[in-house]
Design a protein around this motif. Structure first.
Motif, short mmCIF file in Angstrom:
data_model
loop_
_atom_site.label_atom_id
_atom_site.label_comp_id
_atom_site.label_asym_id
_atom_site.label_seq_id
_atom_site.Cartn_x
_atom_site.Cartn_y
_atom_site.Cartn_z
N ILE A 190 0.86 -1.18 0.00
CA ILE A 190 0.00 0.00 0.00
C ILE A 190 0.90 1.23 0.00
N ARG A 191 0.40 2.32 -0.57
CA ARG A 191 1.22 3.52 -0.72
C ARG A 191 0.38 4.76 -0.47
N CYS A 192 1.02 5.76 0.13
CA CYS A 192 0.30 6.99 0.48
C CYS A 192 0.45 8.02 -0.63
N ILE A 222 -9.39 4.13 -2.61
CA ILE A 222 -8.75 4.73 -1.44
C ILE A 222 -9.17 3.97 -0.19
N ASP A 223 -8.18 3.60 0.63
CA ASP A 223 -8.44 2.83 1.86
C ASP A 223 -9.01 3.76 2.93
N ILE A 228 -6.93 9.60 6.83
CA ILE A 228 -6.92 10.47 5.64
C ILE A 228 -6.77 11.91 6.12
N LYS A 229 -5.81 12.62 5.56
CA LYS A 229 -5.54 13.99 5.98
C LYS A 229 -5.84 14.95 4.83
N ILE A 230 -6.66 15.96 5.12
CA ILE A 230 -6.90 17.07 4.19
C ILE A 230 -6.61 18.33 4.98
N PHE A 231 -5.62 19.08 4.59
CA PHE A 231 -5.10 20.16 5.44
C PHE A 231 -4.53 21.29 4.60
N VAL A 232 -4.32 22.45 5.27
CA VAL A 232 -3.66 23.58 4.60
C VAL A 232 -2.16 23.36 4.72
N ILE A 242 -3.61 23.43 -0.42
CA ILE A 242 -4.29 22.42 0.38
C ILE A 242 -3.68 21.06 0.07
N GLY A 243 -3.33 20.31 1.12
CA GLY A 243 -2.70 19.01 0.95
C GLY A 243 -3.69 17.87 1.17
N LEU A 244 -3.43 16.75 0.51
CA LEU A 244 -4.22 15.53 0.67
C LEU A 244 -3.28 14.36 0.84
N ARG A 245 -3.49 13.60 1.92
CA ARG A 245 -2.74 12.37 2.12
C ARG A 245 -3.74 11.25 2.33
N ALA A 246 -3.72 10.27 1.42
CA ALA A 246 -4.64 9.13 1.49
C ALA A 246 -3.91 7.90 0.95
N TRP A 247 -4.38 6.71 1.36
CA TRP A 247 -3.70 5.46 1.05
C TRP A 247 -4.46 4.66 0.00
N THR A 248 -3.68 4.03 -0.87
CA THR A 248 -4.26 3.17 -1.89
C THR A 248 -3.31 2.01 -2.19
#
Length: 287
Positions: A190-192, A222-223, A228-232, A242-248
């Motif tokens: 899995i990878r972010c 998306i897992d 899951i991070k959605i942030f400035v 705006i940043g997005l960090r999610a895993w798949t």
């Protein structure tokens, strides 16, 4: 038998210098021809035997569920050793003594070790890779020294081959991979994704984050069990980033990244959210 053949060839030859020359040359020539024929037979049989041994070794390793890299490496070693033995046997047929062959091999070994230090380092690196298994055939890795990355397709004696996304093949010395840092992106399975989207300072940050969250929610690749991070990420000079960090899954990583970038652009356009881009304003001063 060779003497009978020689006597038959010389039977009708008159006495004199011709007969003397023939009687002195024919034994050596006949012996050389016989040696050549035997050498060809030995070489042909040797090649067949080496091929058979390689098939047996491959089959045995496959039955033991050995990794593809181990199979490739072992096959190359068997090929080199097998053909080395064939060469030694052929030399002995031409009268070269075993002690002489050993001396020549030792001399060549010393010279080769001095001239091919890099290759020996690559061989040792290949052995370390097979023992420590930082990666195996089929893994997607990135070599950090020169930023080469791709899917491992072959681990040979001296080099490892990677196939890049564009289909090109990268050949990396095993010594480089064994003695420097590298990143294996497949091991975890899995990878972010770490994405960034810029919006105008006049736009609503909460609305933009909500749009991104909705896209994440409907994407089944998306897992959702992972954080899951959605942030400035940053207040940049001309945009709020705006940043997005999610895993798949690793297999879905790139397609998910591409689709998310495209879907966010469409969602921002429909909501009237501006994605800033560099602009140049030119003013003309009147005289």
């Amino acid at each position: 038998m060779s003497n009978d053949i020689i006597e038959y060839l010389l039977k009708d030859t008159n006495d004199g210098i011709v007969k003397t020359l023939l009687s002195s040359m024919l034994p050596a020539a006949l012996s050389f021809v016989i040696s050549v024929i035997l050498a060809l037979i030995v070489y042909w049989l040797g090649v067949k035997i080496v091929s058979h041994v390689r098939r047996i070794v491959k089959k045995g390793l496959v039955l033991r569920n050995a990794e593809t890299g181990v199979i490739q490496f072992s096959d190359a070693v068997v090929w080199i050793v097998g053909y080395g033995i064939i060469i030694v046997v052929v030399l002995k047929l031409f009268g070269v003594q075993s002690s002489s062959v050993a001396a020549v091999v030792a001399s060549i070994g010393v010279a080769a070790s001095l001239a091919l230090q890099g290759s020996l380092s690559n061989f040792a690196g290949g052995v370390l890779i097979l023992i420590l298994k930082p990666f195996v055939v089929g893994d997607y890795i990135r070599e950090d020294t020169h930023s080469n990355e791709g899917t491992v397709t072959e681990i040979s004696i001296f080099y490892t081959k990677l196939t890049k996304i564009d289909g090109c093949t990268v050949v990396i010395p095993n010594g480089t991979l064994a003695n420097s840092s590298m990143t294996n992106m497949t091991t975890a399975g899995i990878r972010c994704m770490d994405l960034s989207f810029g919006i105008s300072y006049e736009d609503d940050i909460r609305e933009a984050k909500e749009l991104i969250a909705n896209l994440v929610e409907v994407d089944e690749r998306i897992d959702k069990s992972r954080d899951i991070k959605i942030f400035v990420r940053e207040l940049a000079d001309s945009a709020v980033v705006i940043g997005l960090r999610a895993w798949t899954d690793v297999d879905d990583y790139w397609q998910t990244v591409w689709d998310m970038n495209e879907n966010v652009k469409y969602a921002f356009d429909e909501a009237g959210i501006t994605i800033p881009y560099p602009q140049i304003t030119v003013s003309k001063k009147k005289k």
